[in-house]
Design an enzyme around this catalytic site. Sequence first.
Site, mmCIF file in Angstrom:
data_model
loop_
_atom_site.group_PDB
_atom_site.id
_atom_site.type_symbol
_atom_site.label_atom_id
_atom_site.label_comp_id
_atom_site.label_asym_id
_atom_site.label_seq_id
_atom_site.Cartn_x
_atom_site.Cartn_y
_atom_site.Cartn_z
ATOM 1 N N GLU A 165 8.107 -13.752 1.505
ATOM 2 C CA GLU A 165 7.114 -13.267 0.560
ATOM 3 C C GLU A 165 7.662 -12.024 -0.134
ATOM 4 O O GLU A 165 8.017 -11.050 0.522
ATOM 5 C CB GLU A 165 5.818 -12.919 1.306
ATOM 6 C CG GLU A 165 4.710 -12.524 0.369
ATOM 7 C CD GLU A 165 3.391 -12.310 1.089
ATOM 8 O OE1 GLU A 165 3.400 -11.703 2.175
ATOM 9 O OE2 GLU A 165 2.352 -12.739 0.558
ATOM 10 N N GLU A 223 -5.954 -12.438 7.587
ATOM 11 C CA GLU A 223 -5.595 -13.024 6.286
ATOM 12 C C GLU A 223 -4.255 -12.421 5.922
ATOM 13 O O GLU A 223 -4.176 -11.237 5.609
ATOM 14 C CB GLU A 223 -6.688 -12.703 5.259
ATOM 15 C CG GLU A 223 -6.752 -13.721 4.147
ATOM 16 C CD GLU A 223 -5.858 -13.332 3.007
ATOM 17 O OE1 GLU A 223 -4.672 -13.735 3.049
ATOM 18 O OE2 GLU A 223 -6.314 -12.640 2.102
ATOM 19 N N LYS A 229 -10.602 0.927 7.496
ATOM 20 C CA LYS A 229 -9.479 1.751 7.055
ATOM 21 C C LYS A 229 -8.871 1.161 5.791
ATOM 22 O O LYS A 229 -8.309 0.074 5.812
ATOM 23 C CB LYS A 229 -8.384 1.837 8.117
ATOM 24 C CG LYS A 229 -7.339 2.906 7.731
ATOM 25 C CD LYS A 229 -6.044 2.784 8.471
ATOM 26 C CE LYS A 229 -5.047 1.858 7.812
ATOM 27 N NZ LYS A 229 -4.443 2.365 6.559
ATOM 28 N N CYS A 243 -1.353 -12.251 -2.076
ATOM 29 C CA CYS A 243 -0.877 -13.056 -0.949
ATOM 30 C C CYS A 243 -0.896 -14.538 -1.281
ATOM 31 O O CYS A 243 -0.119 -15.309 -0.744
ATOM 32 C CB CYS A 243 -1.719 -12.774 0.291
ATOM 33 S SG CYS A 243 -3.475 -12.786 -0.050
#
Lengths: 475, 290
Positions: free
Chosen positions: A387, A256, A182, A290
């Site tokens: 983040e 991840e 997806k 990331c």
Amino acid sequence: MEIFEYAPAPESRAIVSIRPSYDLFIDGEFVAAESDRRIVSVNPADEEPLSEVAAAGDADVDRAFAAARRAFERVWSPLPGAERGKYLFRIARIIQERARELAVLESLDNGKPIKETRDVDLPLVAQHFFYYAGWADKLAHTGLGTRPLGVAAQVIPWNFPLLMLAWKVAPALAAGNTVVLKPAETTPLTALAFAEICQEAGLPPGVVNIVTGAGDTGRAVVSHPEADKVAFTGSTEVGRQIARAVAGTRKRLTLELGGKGANIVYDDAAVDQAVEGIVSGIFFNQGHVCCAGSRLLVQESIAEELLPRLRARIELLRLGDPLDKNTDIGAINSAAQLARIRELAAAGEAEGATGWSPACPLPERGYWFRPTVFTGVTQAHRIAREEIFGPVLSVLTFRTPEEAVAKANNTPYGLSAGVWTEKGSLMLWTASRLRAGVVWSNTFNVFDPASPFGGYKESGYGREGGLLGLEAYLG
Amino acid sequence: MAETPPRIAVRRTYKLYVGGAFPRSESGRSYPVTSADGSHLANAALASRKDVRDAVVAARKAFPGWSGRTAYNRGQILYRVAEMMEGRREQFAAEVAAADGVSAARAQELVSAAVDRWVYYAGWADKISQVVGGANPVAGPFFNLSEPEPTGVVGVLAPGGSSLLGLVSVLAPVITSGNTAVLVADERAPLPAVTLAEALATSDLPGGVANILTGRLAELAPPLAGHADVNALDLAGAGGLAAELEELAATTLKRVLRPGPEDDWADADPGLARVRPFLEIKTVWHPIGR
């Protein structure tokens, strides 16, 4: 010194033909979804719709898994590794042949500069398929077993749409698994182009199935009972939910997730190189990375020298049309992400840090955020802990190497870190103490299919890339 | 002339092993331990949730020192554990025979296998990096090296039914790479675990590297699985709690080794099957140039 003006140098979008609407890719064919929900993918640089894709429902996901299971049992896992490898080599070649088209499509759908899609994303995508193609008939030499797991459920993010697809699909297929993938809600188009490439390569039906959709579709994919393996790249919060959902099942899981990478600059660093590394560390891909070096830790004794040079360099960055070959900083991928960046930047100001941005003009339409540097940041500030996933750098200082390491590791994340010093022993001392899966010393944000990538702690588990990247797909 | 009265034997107190010391449970509780045939053997400490937290603190404190030792040194210390066990093998054999309900001869075999397991993992300590890590041929002018590192503090649930060999088979692979461990011994048969702790304490293993708790699995495992300063879990002995514990572990994204098929730890040459799940791979890049 006089700065030359840039003339616009837009890459032509005529090389891409985007269909007004896309179906799901299941069992080798584009098939209409049973679900009647649709998603519009927009160009974040001008907010114009690019295409409309299906939002796959449970029945559609069922169909994709049935096709993947069939292909796994009847075709793909019995196929000799050398033959599986040849399909992957074909795919790699087609990607190279269509690289320019895919780069333009990626820049349109994602908003990232053509300079990056052309010079970073697409070369790495092709290289990733080449790399794993060669493993397909050498699994016996990995020390990780030779048996595939079965059907892999894979959910990927919007920041490197086609590259993340390659990271997921190439090792899975090389090891003999089939996949249901997806793509992200806001960036489905290159995955659908990849579906066409699978057809062009003659890949047996059902080996790769692509179901577009949003969070609901993603949940259906990762929780599907036919999934033998789940691989996810995205936020730590969603990663936690997936880990909970997978608990107690036989499914294998790799994640991840997020990061808050520290980029440590010691006082003996080569300053010009460090400035370049800081800039690429946080502004590459608009900071939608990331492993971004989003916390700059600079030794106190050189902060006064370094920061003006950093600001001067940032003033030269060109923000604007992602298809312009001069553009350094493209569009923020979505309105939702822009809102999140604005919220955190406002929190930075509210908590007492000082923000600075160059006076670059922003286009009138589209989602944009100026490159931003916060100084006066403490470890308690949200902009030092959370983040941001945008072009926002938080600057902290330190006095001793011990303090640098303690601050760098003071985060639940552990994905990446940077070290800048001309002293080899200090570099190795620092690298050995950083709790991070990737340490870039005197460089930042470089990637390679042969190099394992993945995090410590709450940045996830498992590695992608290299021989170790096969571990996630072998039983 | 008066007869010499028979000597009264000095019995042992079975305690916890936390941070290199042998405390009783902070709760002050103990529980009776019986042999496989039901006769009373001794009282063992009934550890509490607070003991779990204390053990995690001790393990975290020991982690930088243990992981920072050279692999050669860790290997030497694990070998020293084998030496210490060998010297006390009669004691271990008697306890294992009572705990596991096996013959004296079988108990000797189990002790031998447990000693050999330490030797096996002692030898792995300085070879893991070369098997798991290495140089990566990246397409550019970079030095690029992947190295395994220990993941941190590992919660270990020792398998039931093998009070010594099972325990050693799950503990040694965790600490050989530099992790520190909080281990919950087999609830029904904890005495060999305490004796092992006494061997560990005399084998140069730094305090806090292996912490051993005795008590109720259902009481100790959930706080261990949910503890935010635990990096990974080996659920070998989790039994019916495995799914619940894995879900707790997800909150802080712990690495989890699920229970395998029964006695999957029993292989005499398990390779890195129980080592890899508790490793992180760190990849370091550096440009090459003049």
